[in-house]
Motif scaffolding. Structure first.
Motif, PDB file in Angstrom:
ATOM      1  N   ILE A 244      35.317  39.624  51.928  1.00 39.52           N
ATOM      2  CA  ILE A 244      36.047  40.833  52.356  1.00 39.52           C
ATOM      3  C   ILE A 244      35.061  41.774  53.020  1.00 39.52           C
ATOM      4  O   ILE A 244      33.998  42.107  52.457  1.00 39.52           O
ATOM      5  N   THR A 245      35.394  42.213  54.212  1.00 39.71           N
ATOM      6  CA  THR A 245      34.515  43.115  54.959  1.00 39.71           C
ATOM      7  C   THR A 245      35.016  44.559  54.961  1.00 39.71           C
ATOM      8  O   THR A 245      34.211  45.486  55.100  1.00 39.71           O
ATOM      9  N   HIS A 246      36.346  44.754  54.827  1.00 39.01           N
ATOM     10  CA  HIS A 246      36.858  46.127  54.918  1.00 39.01           C
ATOM     11  C   HIS A 246      38.208  46.211  54.195  1.00 39.01           C
ATOM     12  O   HIS A 246      39.012  45.276  54.276  1.00 39.01           O
ATOM     13  N   VAL A 247      38.411  47.326  53.502  1.00 36.69           N
ATOM     14  CA  VAL A 247      39.689  47.612  52.829  1.00 36.69           C
ATOM     15  C   VAL A 247      40.094  49.041  53.170  1.00 36.69           C
ATOM     16  O   VAL A 247      39.304  49.974  52.988  1.00 36.69           O
ATOM     17  N   TYR A 248      41.290  49.197  53.664  1.00 34.97           N
ATOM     18  CA  TYR A 248      41.836  50.547  53.883  1.00 34.97           C
ATOM     19  C   TYR A 248      43.313  50.525  53.502  1.00 34.97           C
ATOM     20  O   TYR A 248      43.950  49.477  53.437  1.00 34.97           O
ATOM     21  N   PHE A 249      43.825  51.690  53.262  1.00 41.11           N
ATOM     22  CA  PHE A 249      45.192  51.844  52.766  1.00 41.11           C
ATOM     23  C   PHE A 249      46.071  52.399  53.880  1.00 41.11           C
ATOM     24  O   PHE A 249      45.784  53.457  54.452  1.00 41.11           O
ATOM     25  N   GLY A 250      47.127  51.637  54.172  1.00 43.96           N
ATOM     26  CA  GLY A 250      48.030  52.028  55.241  1.00 43.96           C
ATOM     27  C   GLY A 250      49.343  52.566  54.706  1.00 43.96           C
ATOM     28  O   GLY A 250      49.606  52.593  53.501  1.00 43.96           O
ATOM     29  N   ARG A 275      44.477  38.813  45.194  1.00 47.03           N
ATOM     30  CA  ARG A 275      44.713  39.194  43.819  1.00 47.03           C
ATOM     31  C   ARG A 275      43.944  40.487  43.541  1.00 47.03           C
ATOM     32  O   ARG A 275      42.895  40.747  44.131  1.00 47.03           O
ATOM     33  N   LEU A 276      44.502  41.245  42.641  1.00 44.88           N
ATOM     34  CA  LEU A 276      43.892  42.547  42.332  1.00 44.88           C
ATOM     35  C   LEU A 276      43.932  42.789  40.837  1.00 44.88           C
ATOM     36  O   LEU A 276      44.778  42.256  40.117  1.00 44.88           O
ATOM     37  N   GLN A 277      43.002  43.629  40.425  1.00 42.60           N
ATOM     38  CA  GLN A 277      42.875  43.957  39.016  1.00 42.60           C
ATOM     39  C   GLN A 277      42.576  45.447  38.892  1.00 42.60           C
ATOM     40  O   GLN A 277      41.563  45.925  39.384  1.00 42.60           O
ATOM     41  N   PRO A 278      43.492  46.198  38.253  1.00 41.86           N
ATOM     42  CA  PRO A 278      43.171  47.616  38.011  1.00 41.86           C
ATOM     43  C   PRO A 278      41.937  47.739  37.135  1.00 41.86           C
ATOM     44  O   PRO A 278      41.634  46.865  36.320  1.00 41.86           O
ATOM     45  N   HIS A 309      40.125  46.253  41.830  1.00 42.34           N
ATOM     46  CA  HIS A 309      39.198  45.201  42.229  1.00 42.34           C
ATOM     47  C   HIS A 309      40.004  44.199  43.046  1.00 42.34           C
ATOM     48  O   HIS A 309      40.994  43.631  42.541  1.00 42.34           O
ATOM     49  N   LEU A 310      39.610  43.959  44.277  1.00 40.16           N
ATOM     50  CA  LEU A 310      40.373  43.130  45.209  1.00 40.16           C
ATOM     51  C   LEU A 310      39.594  41.865  45.528  1.00 40.16           C
ATOM     52  O   LEU A 310      38.370  41.894  45.759  1.00 40.16           O
ATOM     53  N   GLN A 311      40.300  40.724  45.547  1.00 43.37           N
ATOM     54  CA  GLN A 311      39.740  39.428  45.947  1.00 43.37           C
ATOM     55  C   GLN A 311      40.740  38.728  46.852  1.00 43.37           C
ATOM     56  O   GLN A 311      41.957  38.957  46.747  1.00 43.37           O
ATOM     57  N   ILE A 312      40.198  37.809  47.687  1.00 41.18           N
ATOM     58  CA  ILE A 312      41.046  37.059  48.595  1.00 41.18           C
ATOM     59  C   ILE A 312      40.550  35.615  48.642  1.00 41.18           C
ATOM     60  O   ILE A 312      39.358  35.333  48.462  1.00 41.18           O
ATOM     61  N   ARG A 313      41.518  34.716  48.869  1.00 40.17           N
ATOM     62  CA  ARG A 313      41.153  33.314  49.062  1.00 40.17           C
ATOM     63  C   ARG A 313      42.042  32.738  50.150  1.00 40.17           C
ATOM     64  O   ARG A 313      43.151  33.229  50.400  1.00 40.17           O
ATOM     65  N   MET A 314      41.527  31.623  50.758  1.00 31.49           N
ATOM     66  CA  MET A 314      42.253  30.981  51.841  1.00 31.49           C
ATOM     67  C   MET A 314      42.764  29.627  51.367  1.00 31.49           C
ATOM     68  O   MET A 314      42.075  28.891  50.644  1.00 31.49           O
ATOM     69  N   CYS A 315      44.002  29.302  51.787  1.00 33.19           N
ATOM     70  CA  CYS A 315      44.631  28.036  51.400  1.00 33.19           C
ATOM     71  C   CYS A 315      45.096  27.300  52.659  1.00 33.19           C
ATOM     72  O   CYS A 315      45.482  27.936  53.661  1.00 33.19           O
ATOM     73  N   PRO A 328      34.106  37.303  46.459  1.00 34.91           N
ATOM     74  CA  PRO A 328      33.555  38.342  45.583  1.00 34.91           C
ATOM     75  C   PRO A 328      34.454  39.582  45.604  1.00 34.91           C
ATOM     76  O   PRO A 328      35.036  39.940  46.638  1.00 34.91           O
ATOM     77  N   ALA A 329      34.584  40.221  44.460  1.00 38.16           N
ATOM     78  CA  ALA A 329      35.504  41.362  44.350  1.00 38.16           C
ATOM     79  C   ALA A 329      34.937  42.586  45.039  1.00 38.16           C
ATOM     80  O   ALA A 329      33.717  42.815  45.051  1.00 38.16           O
ATOM     81  N   MET A 330      35.832  43.355  45.617  1.00 34.19           N
ATOM     82  CA  MET A 330      35.493  44.648  46.202  1.00 34.19           C
ATOM     83  C   MET A 330      36.405  45.704  45.565  1.00 34.19           C
ATOM     84  O   MET A 330      37.619  45.503  45.496  1.00 34.19           O
ATOM     85  N   MET A 331      35.820  46.787  45.108  1.00 31.48           N
ATOM     86  CA  MET A 331      36.597  47.826  44.428  1.00 31.48           C
ATOM     87  C   MET A 331      36.860  49.002  45.369  1.00 31.48           C
ATOM     88  O   MET A 331      35.952  49.478  46.065  1.00 31.48           O
TER      89      MET A 331
END
Length: 848
Positions: A244-250, A275-278, A309-315, A328-331
């Motif tokens: 993950i390179t960038h997270v913003y809220f739209g 997936r996310l984890q408070p 805490h945000l994570q992403i995976r590709m399928c 890796p998680a990004m908060m």
């Protein structure tokens, strides 16, 4: 040597140690743990316990660690056999029942089906008021490993390692080892792991070869073996792990996070899962993400102001679904959200005195607290569109606002402004469609009286193209103004709604509107109570007609707020005014005129009324009394009293005039002396004055001592008459006499007549003839000299008219004596009272 420690036993954590030693060798002191005094929750023994292992010890069969679910036998050995001692066993601060004990033999305790993997045992000896801890054991239990399942292996094109993992099953509570075997043909490789995963070198795998992988687990209680797992290079190949390179809220209908990532693989052939984890949670929540671009996705449904805490995976999208590892998680902390739905709005229209303007009260409901973050800063009203639009900002505490708008009703919108944004504008329905509204059919109150269920239906066909958007139900208490208006928006597919928060005994006016694309329909209303009570006041009664045995009563209902329900009937109470009289109730229906004819007993009666609702009879109203009136004898009986009153009034006002007329009429019928009123000497003011002043003159004749009842003056006449001879001015005493005797007398009083001889004027005015004064007398001379003589009344009468026509009014001025020819008559006029007349002899007569 031994040591002694005070041990406090409690169910809480052991945090402190207190030591009391005896002797010099501290090395011989046994170890003990002490519970803090403020954590004691049930001391099992005395406040001080001595830890002394020299007095005994503990043993157990089977020894620890043991298999969970086993039965344990515990022995508490006492070194010295002492009579009067008592042995006990405690398991995690819970006493264990004694199983058996012989004299001077170990105490035996039995623990059955022990499932606790970890616990503590203490053996205690009670002697001489002290408790000795003679031994303790730590119990440790475990179980054999479960069969390893769900073996998975994976690697990427750019990785030099192959990772395999499996599911362990239940915790064994004891050390467990896992052996992994990889075999192909005649070759087998072994690895050992202490966890649920293993990393293998990729070099041992041939891309064209198929392998069998098995996992076996073993510990002191047993072994288990997994099923063989078939491993082939192409099957374990997965996409590269993204970063993950960038997270913003739209902005969207809900709070959303937008993630951007990078990966060596072709992202167009892969799907992303987030997936996310408070931060305050230990579990992950996997969600399907919405693809926004090649390397950008959006995940919706986030909570505001939460650290994630945000994570992403590709399928992969083709063939067997294969997914990469989680990145890796990004908060990131989510921002607050603004309201995403328009407000519920309504309006009240009322015409203004200016025809070009209309008064509109705009109503709105505050947004739900969960629909926005932060605080409500206010409400924004926009009237019109474009450059001519007019805006007003209302405080956050307001829920309505009144304004004047043009009669053509331009668009009016309302939005709520919060710390994190503004809601979409809500259009206020101002136009009127003219369609008939739905008819309110029923209002069913709740059992506790705090709610009403209102239902409605259409009674007429609706016009084409006027499909309803929603209904509006509003209600207000009666009388208007006691409470604020309540209203709610109802979906169009619903023909009933519940009104909550209502008060029992309060009348409500409930209205239903239909809102369509063409505007707002006409209203349909109903009056209802959420619960009825007895009235707190009775009707105000009055009597219109009261006859001998019948009377007509009229009443007024109590105020609406005092009725507290719909009045169903009234009860009129009649009774006579006797102390022990019995009431006669009469029930009257509530509909119709507020009047009723009643049969009543003769005489005076007392009347009172009460009103009924569905809750029962309320309080009685005012108490009045009434008695029958005498029947009238027709118009004549009404007119005669009036005539009598008027005649009596006129008679009293004109009594003096009428009496005088009667006397005059009677005098005309009788002799002349009948109507004469003789003077009363006792009423003479002159005599009274003479008595007061002690003044009298023997030369003044009694016949001439008439009272002067008013000031005397001679009436003015013609200038041709001879001048009045000058008279001597009276003295001070004589003037006082005249002032005293001249008073007001009635016009019909006594009029004295004086006969006097006029004086002859001498050439010398300073010389007077004493005979003249003696001749007239001093009082008379003073009297004539103190009056004003008018030459018009001083005339000579050479001849006397026998019928007295030249004497004027014979009634007012009748001559008292018959005048002889040649006599002079002097008329003395008074300003008030009686008018004396004086006859003066002529000069010829005087010479005689």
């Amino acid at each position: 040597m031994y040591g002694r420690k005070c041990v406090f036993v409690s169910g809480s954590k052991m945090v402190k140690e207190a030591l009391v030693t005896h002797g010099k060798n501290l090395d011989a002191v046994s170890y003990a743990e002490v519970f803090p005094p403020n954590a004691i929750s049930g001391v099992l023994f005395g406040s001080c316990q001595v830890f002394d292992t020299s007095r005994g010890h503990l043993s157990m069969e089977p020894p620890s660690p043991f298999l969970l679910g086993s039965d344990l036998v515990v022995y508490c050995h006492i070194t010295a056999c002492e009579r009067g001692s008592r042995v006990s066993l405690v398991l995690d601060n819970e006493p264990v029942a004694l199983w058996k004990r012989d004299e001077c033999s170990p105490a035996v305790f039995r623990l059955t089906n022990v499932q606790r993997p970890s616990s503590n045992l203490l053996c205690k000896l009670r002697k001489d008021g002290l408790t000795y801890i003679v031994g303790g054991l730590d119990l440790r239990g475990g179980r054999p490993p479960d069969k390893p399942e769900n073996i998975t292996c994976a690697t990427t094109l750019r990785s030099h390692l192959v990772e395999c993992w499996w599911r362990l099953g239940r915790d064994t509570h004891v050390p467990t080892s896992y052996n992994v075997s990889l075999s192909s043909g005649n070759s087998t490789w072994y690895w050992t792991s202490e966890a649920d995963k293993l990393v293998l070198p990729r070099a041992v795998l041939d891309v064209n070869e198929r392998y069998q992988l098995a996992v076996s687990a073993h510990n002191r209680f047993g072994r288990s073996q997994s099923d063989p797992f078939s491993l082939e290079h192409k099957d374990i190949l997965i996409p590269e792990t993204p970063r993950i390179t960038h997270v913003y809220f739209g902005k969207s209908s809900t709070l959303a996070a937008v993630l951007r990532w990078e990966t060596p693989d072709d992202s167009s052939q892969l799907t992303a899962t987030v997936r996310l984890q408070p931060d305050n949670s230990s579990s992950w929540d996997a969600r399907e993400a919405t693809r926004l671009g090649r390397d950008e996705v959006r995940v919706d449904g986030l909570e505001p102001l939460v650290d994630y805490h945000l994570q992403i995976r590709m399928c992969t999208t083709t063939g067997v679904r294969k997914c990469s590892k989680w990145s890796p998680a990004m908060m990131r902390r989510s921002p607050g959200k603004g309201p995403s739905q328009p407000l519920h709005v309504w309006r009240i229209l009322s015409n203004h005195k200016t025809s070009s303007l209309q008064n509109v009260t705009v109503l709105w409901k505050a947004p739900h607290p969960e629909s926005y973050s932060g605080q409500v800063e206010g409400y924004k009203l926009v009237l019109g569109r474009g450059p001519t639009a007019w805006e007003v900002m209302c405080a956050a505490s307001l829920s309505q606002f009144s304004l004047l708008v043009p009669a053509d009703l331009p668009p009016l919108c309302v939005s709520v402004v919060t710390s994190y944004g503004m809601s979409p504008p809500a259009s206020v329905p101002l136009a009127l469609s003219g369609d008939p509204g739905p008819a309110v059919r029923l209002a069913v109150p709740a059992a506790n009286g705090s709610a009403l269920l209102v239902s409605w239906e259409w009674t007429k066909p609706r016009a084409p193209g006027s499909e309803e958007l929603y209904y509006v139900l509003d209600w207000i208490s009666v009388p208007v103004g006691k409470r604020e208006l309540g209203w709610k928006k109802v979906p169009v597919d619903q023909n009933n709604a519940s009104i909550t928060g209502m008060s029992v005994g309060v009348r409500y006016n409930i209205s239903v509107y239909s809102v369509s694309g063409g505007g707002v329909s006409m209203l349909s209303s109903i009056l209802a109570y959420s619960g009825q009570l007895k009235p707190v006041a009775g009707p105000i009664v009055s009597v219109l007609v009261h006859r001998a045995t019948r009377l007509l009563v009229q009443w007024e209902d109590p105020a609406v707020e005092q009725q507290r329900g719909f009045i169903t009937n009234y009860t009129i109470y009649l009774r006579t005014l006797h102390v022990h009289s019995q009431e006669m109730p009469t029930v009257v229906a509530a509909w119709g005129r507020r009047q009723a004819w009643l049969e009543c007993p003769e005489g005076a009666v007392a009347i009172q009324m009460s009103a009924y609702t569905s809750a029962g009879e309320g309080r009685r109203g005012n108490l009045i009394s009434s008695q029958p009136k005498e029947p009238a004898a027709g118009p004549v009986a009404l007119v005669l009293p009036v005539i009598a009153v008027v005649a009596f009034t006129v008679l009293v006002a004109c009594w003096s005039c009428i009496r005088r007329r009667i006397k005059q009429q009677c005098a005309s019928w009788g002799p002349d002396w009948w109507g004469k009123k003789l003077p009363k000497p006792g009423n003479s003011q002159a005599i009274k004055q003479l008595k007061l002043d002690s003044w009298s003159d023997p030369s003044f004749p009694d016949t001439d001592s008439d009272p002067l009842l008013s000031l005397i003056s001679f009436a003015s006449g013609e200038d041709s008459q001879p001048p009045v001879p000058s008279m001597q001015h009276p003295t001070k005493a004589e003037t006082r006499f005249l002032e005293a005797v001249v008073t007001e007398t009635p016009d019909h009083g006594y009029k004295p007549q004086l006969t006097a001889v006029p004086r002859v004027e001498q050439p010398d005015q300073d010389q007077t003839d004493p005979t003249e004064e003696n001749r007239f007398g001093s009082p008379l001379g003073n009297l004539l000299s103190s009056v004003e003589l008018d030459s018009s009344t001083w005339r000579h009468t050479p001849e006397l008219d026998p019928d007295r026509s030249n004497w004027g009014d014979p009634e007012n001025h009748p001559p008292a004596v018959d005048l002889q020819k040649g006599q002079t008559v002097v008329e003395v006029s008074l300003t008030k009272g009686y008018i004396p007349q004086i006859c003066i002899p002529s000069s010829g007569q005087e010479a005689e």
